[in-house]
Motif scaffolding. Sequence first.
Motif, PDB file in Angstrom:
ATOM      1  N   LYS A   1     -33.495 135.940 -47.255  1.00  0.00           N
ATOM      2  CA  LYS A   1     -34.743 135.511 -47.895  1.00  0.00           C
ATOM      3  C   LYS A   1     -34.472 134.398 -48.898  1.00  0.00           C
ATOM      4  CE  LYS A   1     -38.816 137.373 -50.271  1.00  0.00           C
ATOM      5  NZ  LYS A   1     -39.457 138.590 -50.818  1.00  0.00           N
ATOM      6  N   LEU A   2     -33.350 134.506 -49.609  1.00  0.00           N
ATOM      7  CA  LEU A   2     -33.006 133.489 -50.602  1.00  0.00           C
ATOM      8  C   LEU A   2     -32.647 132.156 -49.955  1.00  0.00           C
ATOM      9  CD1 LEU A   2     -30.936 135.598 -53.169  1.00  0.00           C
ATOM     10  CD2 LEU A   2     -33.271 134.732 -53.420  1.00  0.00           C
ATOM     11  N   THR A   3     -32.166 132.184 -48.703  1.00  0.00           N
ATOM     12  CA  THR A   3     -31.823 130.922 -48.044  1.00  0.00           C
ATOM     13  C   THR A   3     -33.069 130.097 -47.731  1.00  0.00           C
ATOM     14  OG1 THR A   3     -31.877 131.858 -45.787  1.00  0.00           O
ATOM     15  CG2 THR A   3     -29.763 131.923 -46.975  1.00  0.00           C
ATOM     16  N   GLU A   4     -34.237 130.693 -47.860  1.00  0.00           N
ATOM     17  CA  GLU A   4     -35.490 129.951 -47.638  1.00  0.00           C
ATOM     18  C   GLU A   4     -35.897 129.151 -48.874  1.00  0.00           C
ATOM     19  OE1 GLU A   4     -38.336 132.891 -46.586  1.00  0.00           O
ATOM     20  OE2 GLU A   4     -37.222 133.601 -44.829  1.00  0.00           O
ATOM     21  N   SER A   5     -35.176 129.346 -49.974  1.00  0.00           N
ATOM     22  CA  SER A   5     -35.512 128.670 -51.224  1.00  0.00           C
ATOM     23  C   SER A   5     -35.313 127.156 -51.101  1.00  0.00           C
ATOM     24  CB  SER A   5     -34.641 129.202 -52.362  1.00  0.00           C
ATOM     25  OG  SER A   5     -34.838 128.456 -53.540  1.00  0.00           O
ATOM     26  N   THR A   6     -36.154 126.423 -51.799  1.00  0.00           N
ATOM     27  CA  THR A   6     -35.996 124.967 -51.861  1.00  0.00           C
ATOM     28  C   THR A   6     -35.016 124.551 -52.952  1.00  0.00           C
ATOM     29  OG1 THR A   6     -37.918 124.835 -53.332  1.00  0.00           O
ATOM     30  CG2 THR A   6     -38.318 124.547 -50.973  1.00  0.00           C
ATOM     31  N   ASP A   7     -34.536 125.529 -53.715  1.00  0.00           N
ATOM     32  CA  ASP A   7     -33.564 125.277 -54.783  1.00  0.00           C
ATOM     33  C   ASP A   7     -32.162 125.354 -54.182  1.00  0.00           C
ATOM     34  OD1 ASP A   7     -31.758 125.470 -56.931  1.00  0.00           O
ATOM     35  OD2 ASP A   7     -33.219 126.463 -58.208  1.00  0.00           O
ATOM     36  N   ALA A   8     -31.450 124.250 -54.202  1.00  0.00           N
ATOM     37  CA  ALA A   8     -30.123 124.201 -53.586  1.00  0.00           C
ATOM     38  C   ALA A   8     -29.157 125.197 -54.225  1.00  0.00           C
ATOM     39  CB  ALA A   8     -29.549 122.789 -53.681  1.00  0.00           C
ATOM     40  N   GLN A   9     -29.253 125.395 -55.527  1.00  0.00           N
ATOM     41  CA  GLN A   9     -28.352 126.337 -56.198  1.00  0.00           C
ATOM     42  C   GLN A   9     -28.574 127.762 -55.699  1.00  0.00           C
ATOM     43  OE1 GLN A   9     -28.080 126.127 -60.448  1.00  0.00           O
ATOM     44  NE2 GLN A   9     -27.915 123.914 -60.493  1.00  0.00           N
ATOM     45  N   VAL A  10     -29.820 128.103 -55.434  1.00  0.00           N
ATOM     46  CA  VAL A  10     -30.127 129.443 -54.901  1.00  0.00           C
ATOM     47  C   VAL A  10     -29.551 129.576 -53.492  1.00  0.00           C
ATOM     48  CG1 VAL A  10     -31.975 131.007 -54.176  1.00  0.00           C
ATOM     49  CG2 VAL A  10     -32.181 129.737 -56.320  1.00  0.00           C
ATOM     50  N   LEU A  11     -29.745 128.546 -52.678  1.00  0.00           N
ATOM     51  CA  LEU A  11     -29.198 128.569 -51.316  1.00  0.00           C
ATOM     52  C   LEU A  11     -27.691 128.722 -51.340  1.00  0.00           C
ATOM     53  CD1 LEU A  11     -29.330 128.088 -48.220  1.00  0.00           C
ATOM     54  CD2 LEU A  11     -29.177 125.645 -48.714  1.00  0.00           C
ATOM     55  N   PHE A  12     -27.003 127.898 -52.138  1.00  0.00           N
ATOM     56  CA  PHE A  12     -25.545 127.959 -52.195  1.00  0.00           C
ATOM     57  C   PHE A  12     -25.063 129.316 -52.708  1.00  0.00           C
ATOM     58  CE2 PHE A  12     -24.897 123.084 -52.688  1.00  0.00           C
ATOM     59  CZ  PHE A  12     -25.320 122.915 -51.383  1.00  0.00           C
ATOM     60  N   ALA A  13     -25.752 129.863 -53.693  1.00  0.00           N
ATOM     61  CA  ALA A  13     -25.363 131.174 -54.229  1.00  0.00           C
ATOM     62  C   ALA A  13     -25.489 132.249 -53.161  1.00  0.00           C
ATOM     63  CB  ALA A  13     -26.227 131.519 -55.438  1.00  0.00           C
ATOM     64  N   ALA A  14     -26.575 132.213 -52.404  1.00  0.00           N
ATOM     65  CA  ALA A  14     -26.777 133.198 -51.342  1.00  0.00           C
ATOM     66  C   ALA A  14     -25.690 133.077 -50.280  1.00  0.00           C
ATOM     67  CB  ALA A  14     -28.156 133.021 -50.718  1.00  0.00           C
ATOM     68  N   LEU A  15     -25.361 131.845 -49.893  1.00  0.00           N
ATOM     69  CA  LEU A  15     -24.337 131.633 -48.869  1.00  0.00           C
ATOM     70  C   LEU A  15     -22.952 132.042 -49.366  1.00  0.00           C
ATOM     71  CD1 LEU A  15     -25.539 128.202 -47.411  1.00  0.00           C
ATOM     72  CD2 LEU A  15     -25.886 130.482 -46.453  1.00  0.00           C
ATOM     73  N   ASN A  16     -22.639 131.716 -50.616  1.00  0.00           N
ATOM     74  CA  ASN A  16     -21.352 132.133 -51.179  1.00  0.00           C
ATOM     75  C   ASN A  16     -21.233 133.659 -51.211  1.00  0.00           C
ATOM     76  OD1 ASN A  16     -20.182 129.607 -51.708  1.00  0.00           O
ATOM     77  ND2 ASN A  16     -21.293 129.388 -53.635  1.00  0.00           N
ATOM     78  N   THR A  17     -22.328 134.322 -51.546  1.00  0.00           N
ATOM     79  CA  THR A  17     -22.315 135.782 -51.600  1.00  0.00           C
ATOM     80  C   THR A  17     -22.120 136.374 -50.207  1.00  0.00           C
ATOM     81  OG1 THR A  17     -23.778 135.727 -53.520  1.00  0.00           O
ATOM     82  CG2 THR A  17     -23.603 137.828 -52.360  1.00  0.00           C
ATOM     83  N   MET A  18     -22.728 135.756 -49.203  1.00  0.00           N
ATOM     84  CA  MET A  18     -22.521 136.215 -47.828  1.00  0.00           C
ATOM     85  C   MET A  18     -21.046 136.172 -47.450  1.00  0.00           C
ATOM     86  SD  MET A  18     -25.628 134.406 -45.732  1.00  0.00           S
ATOM     87  CE  MET A  18     -27.351 134.721 -46.121  1.00  0.00           C
ATOM     88  N   VAL A  19     -20.391 135.081 -47.839  1.00  0.00           N
ATOM     89  CA  VAL A  19     -18.968 134.930 -47.508  1.00  0.00           C
ATOM     90  C   VAL A  19     -18.127 135.898 -48.333  1.00  0.00           C
ATOM     91  CG1 VAL A  19     -16.989 133.362 -47.574  1.00  0.00           C
ATOM     92  CG2 VAL A  19     -19.221 132.529 -46.801  1.00  0.00           C
ATOM     93  N   ASN A  20     -18.372 135.973 -49.626  1.00  0.00           N
ATOM     94  CA  ASN A  20     -17.571 136.837 -50.502  1.00  0.00           C
ATOM     95  C   ASN A  20     -17.663 138.299 -50.107  1.00  0.00           C
ATOM     96  OD1 ASN A  20     -16.844 134.591 -51.977  1.00  0.00           O
ATOM     97  ND2 ASN A  20     -18.413 134.889 -53.558  1.00  0.00           N
ATOM     98  N   HIS A  21     -18.833 138.719 -49.638  1.00  0.00           N
ATOM     99  CA  HIS A  21     -19.040 140.126 -49.251  1.00  0.00           C
ATOM    100  C   HIS A  21     -19.052 140.293 -47.735  1.00  0.00           C
ATOM    101  CE1 HIS A  21     -19.874 141.766 -53.310  1.00  0.00           C
ATOM    102  NE2 HIS A  21     -20.261 140.530 -53.554  1.00  0.00           N
TER     103      HIS A  21
END
Length: 202
Positions: free
Chosen positions: A58-78
């Motif tokens: 759901k967060l990857t739908e954000s228009t805020d790049a920082q939110v997108l990157f944070a969500a993607l980093n969390t996917m990788v980390n976990h």
Amino acid sequence: LSKDRNSAASVATIVDPNTPQGKAMLTPLLTSRIPALRCEALALLAKSPEHLKRQLLKLTESTDAQVLFAALNTMVNHQVRAAGPGLIRLVESEGFVSRPRDQQQKLFKTLWSLNSERGEAVLISVIEQMHGLMADEIVDRTRSLAAEVLSEHASSDAALEALANATRRRPWNTPDLRAAAAKAIECIEERLAEQDGQEDEA
């Protein structure tokens, strides 16, 4: 962004989400202004892997790049591998080619980190199928980026074949794409040669 990632990573080492005290410390982070902390709290407090996958996608739908990157980093980390199909849908969406280069690159690399075979298949598909009958510079920027990511990681015959096809003079292959594909082939062949040399020495 790197400071935020480091802060998020440190949360998991100092807070135990399975204790009442840990949950009490993490819960306020769910509304943090720092996306990386917010995502890390989501991961640590998630009710289930499925719940975490849905929240992060759901967060990857954000228009805020920082939110997108944070969500993607969390996917990788976990290692939220179940998010892969959702990310593929994002890559295949109509607006993907209009995203900034850094966002496209992050999505490609996240897919590869979660599942290298699936990531490679997506990149090959982008190169082979994301085009019309005539050249489109915007689309080919995305195809060129896919070639670049393949150059860093791929080693399969399928990847080399897709790149070889992209080097050919076709109405839908721009000169920039052909150059990017040729460079990718060179990088992959050099890496494979180095690996073969190391195996021979061993």
